[in-house]
Design a protein around this motif. Structure first.
Motif, PDB file in Angstrom:
ATOM      1  N   MET A   1       1.048  -0.917   0.026  1.00  0.00           N
ATOM      2  CA  MET A   1      -0.319  -0.205   0.404  1.00  0.00           C
ATOM      3  C   MET A   1       0.819   1.614   0.100  1.00  0.00           C
ATOM      4  O   MET A   1       0.639   2.201  -1.086  1.00  0.00           O
ATOM      5  CB  MET A   1      -0.687   0.070   1.833  1.00  0.00           C
ATOM      6  CG  MET A   1      -1.786   1.232   1.530  1.00  0.00           C
ATOM      7  SD  MET A   1      -2.725   1.245   2.628  1.00  0.00           S
ATOM      8  CE  MET A   1      -4.014  -0.770   2.616  1.00  0.00           C
ATOM      9  N   MET A   2       1.815   1.121   0.708  1.00  0.00           N
ATOM     10  CA  MET A   2       2.702   2.255   1.148  1.00  0.00           C
ATOM     11  C   MET A   2       3.567   2.538  -0.482  1.00  0.00           C
ATOM     12  O   MET A   2       3.367   3.942  -1.037  1.00  0.00           O
ATOM     13  CB  MET A   2       4.041   2.269   1.921  1.00  0.00           C
ATOM     14  CG  MET A   2       3.249   1.946   3.530  1.00  0.00           C
ATOM     15  SD  MET A   2       2.557   3.733   3.757  1.00  0.00           S
ATOM     16  CE  MET A   2       3.632   4.350   4.230  1.00  0.00           C
ATOM     17  N   GLY A   3       3.901   1.103  -1.101  1.00  0.00           N
ATOM     18  CA  GLY A   3       4.670   1.621  -2.646  1.00  0.00           C
ATOM     19  C   GLY A   3       3.194   2.375  -3.446  1.00  0.00           C
ATOM     20  O   GLY A   3       3.761   2.763  -4.174  1.00  0.00           O
ATOM     21  N   LYS A   4       2.136   2.033  -3.244  1.00  0.00           N
ATOM     22  CA  LYS A   4       1.232   2.497  -4.705  1.00  0.00           C
ATOM     23  C   LYS A   4       0.639   3.790  -3.899  1.00  0.00           C
ATOM     24  O   LYS A   4      -0.048   4.469  -5.010  1.00  0.00           O
ATOM     25  CB  LYS A   4      -0.450   1.555  -4.020  1.00  0.00           C
ATOM     26  CG  LYS A   4      -0.562  -0.032  -4.547  1.00  0.00           C
ATOM     27  CD  LYS A   4      -1.249  -0.364  -4.160  1.00  0.00           C
ATOM     28  CE  LYS A   4      -1.384  -1.700  -4.980  1.00  0.00           C
ATOM     29  NZ  LYS A   4      -3.113  -3.094  -5.062  1.00  0.00           N
TER      30      LYS A   4
ATOM     31  N   ASP B   1       3.433   5.926  -5.312  1.00  0.00           N
ATOM     32  CA  ASP B   1       3.785   6.185  -7.190  1.00  0.00           C
ATOM     33  C   ASP B   1       1.877   6.828  -7.196  1.00  0.00           C
ATOM     34  O   ASP B   1       2.007   7.673  -8.126  1.00  0.00           O
ATOM     35  CB  ASP B   1       2.660   4.614  -7.379  1.00  0.00           C
ATOM     36  CG  ASP B   1       4.289   3.723  -7.667  1.00  0.00           C
ATOM     37  OD1 ASP B   1       5.040   4.019  -7.981  1.00  0.00           O
ATOM     38  OD2 ASP B   1       3.547   2.376  -8.106  1.00  0.00           O
ATOM     39  N   MET B   2       1.167   6.794  -6.697  1.00  0.00           N
ATOM     40  CA  MET B   2       0.497   7.823  -6.628  1.00  0.00           C
ATOM     41  C   MET B   2       0.610   9.170  -6.998  1.00  0.00           C
ATOM     42  O   MET B   2       0.440  10.334  -7.444  1.00  0.00           O
ATOM     43  CB  MET B   2      -1.132   7.103  -5.649  1.00  0.00           C
ATOM     44  CG  MET B   2      -2.256   8.125  -5.729  1.00  0.00           C
ATOM     45  SD  MET B   2      -3.187   8.285  -7.328  1.00  0.00           S
ATOM     46  CE  MET B   2      -4.857   8.499  -6.526  1.00  0.00           C
TER      47      MET B   2
ATOM     48  N   MET C   1      -0.123  12.368  -9.022  1.00  0.00           N
ATOM     49  CA  MET C   1      -0.668  12.931  -9.092  1.00  0.00           C
ATOM     50  C   MET C   1       0.484  14.368  -9.023  1.00  0.00           C
ATOM     51  O   MET C   1      -0.058  15.573 -10.007  1.00  0.00           O
ATOM     52  CB  MET C   1      -1.217  13.881  -7.694  1.00  0.00           C
ATOM     53  CG  MET C   1      -2.271  12.346  -7.224  1.00  0.00           C
ATOM     54  SD  MET C   1      -3.713  12.884  -8.146  1.00  0.00           S
ATOM     55  CE  MET C   1      -4.242  14.412  -7.110  1.00  0.00           C
ATOM     56  N   GLU C   2       1.440  14.199  -9.454  1.00  0.00           N
ATOM     57  CA  GLU C   2       2.207  15.440  -9.439  1.00  0.00           C
ATOM     58  C   GLU C   2       2.809  15.725 -10.701  1.00  0.00           C
ATOM     59  O   GLU C   2       2.188  17.216 -11.321  1.00  0.00           O
ATOM     60  CB  GLU C   2       3.401  15.326  -8.746  1.00  0.00           C
ATOM     61  CG  GLU C   2       3.843  15.168  -6.679  1.00  0.00           C
ATOM     62  CD  GLU C   2       5.401  15.202  -6.341  1.00  0.00           C
ATOM     63  OE1 GLU C   2       6.041  15.032  -7.161  1.00  0.00           O
ATOM     64  OE2 GLU C   2       5.080  15.255  -5.145  1.00  0.00           O
TER      65      GLU C   2
ATOM     66  N   THR D   1      -6.989   7.416 -11.349  1.00  0.00           N
ATOM     67  CA  THR D   1      -7.019   6.747 -10.494  1.00  0.00           C
ATOM     68  C   THR D   1      -8.059   5.959  -9.904  1.00  0.00           C
ATOM     69  O   THR D   1      -8.541   5.039  -9.488  1.00  0.00           O
ATOM     70  CB  THR D   1      -8.479   7.726  -9.612  1.00  0.00           C
ATOM     71  OG1 THR D   1      -9.088   8.241 -10.748  1.00  0.00           O
ATOM     72  CG2 THR D   1      -7.423   9.429  -8.788  1.00  0.00           C
ATOM     73  N   ALA D   2      -8.020   5.057 -12.293  1.00  0.00           N
ATOM     74  CA  ALA D   2      -8.662   4.262 -12.330  1.00  0.00           C
ATOM     75  C   ALA D   2      -8.168   3.241 -10.989  1.00  0.00           C
ATOM     76  O   ALA D   2      -7.716   2.583 -11.691  1.00  0.00           O
ATOM     77  CB  ALA D   2      -8.354   3.884 -13.589  1.00  0.00           C
TER      78      ALA D   2
END
Length: 107
Positions: free
Chosen positions: A7-10, A13-14, A18-19, A94-95
């Motif tokens: 989850m931390m990796g995701k 990445d997110m 976003m940036e 965000t898909a």
């Protein structure tokens, strides 16, 4: 413990996505028109007005109110286009993510 690390990796990445999306949004330009093209407004992806063109035939003393209305309409047209593009980019990014309903991105 593996799930937390995944989850931390995701999330990392997110955050990077976003940036990148924020940078892309800032570079977007949309044009709105009103009065059959008599007034044109250009906005950035952040909603900053970049330029405006008014057909010279609109510069008559008795048409001031019409011109003001057309400028507002052209701005609103461009703003709607910017919001649509931003929503599309956000949906693409965000898909598949478990985002709560009604949460508006980007923040």
């Amino acid at each position: 413990m593996k799930d937390i690390m995944g989850m931390m990796g995701k999330l990392k990445d997110m955050q990077a996505k976003m940036e990148r999306m924020q940078e892309e949004i800032a570079e977007l330009e949309c044009e709105g028109t009103a009065g059959g093209g008599m007034v044109t407004v250009r906005l950035s992806g952040k909603g900053v007005m970049l330029g405006m063109h008014v057909d010279p035939s609109m510069f008559k003393e008795d048409d001031v109110e019409i011109l003001e209305d057309l400028v507002v309409a052209a701005h609103n047209d461009a703003k709607g286009k910017v919001e649509t593009l931003v929503a599309e980019r956000t949906r693409e990014l965000t898909a598949g993510l478990p985002i709560p309903p009604g949460m508006k991105l980007p923040f």
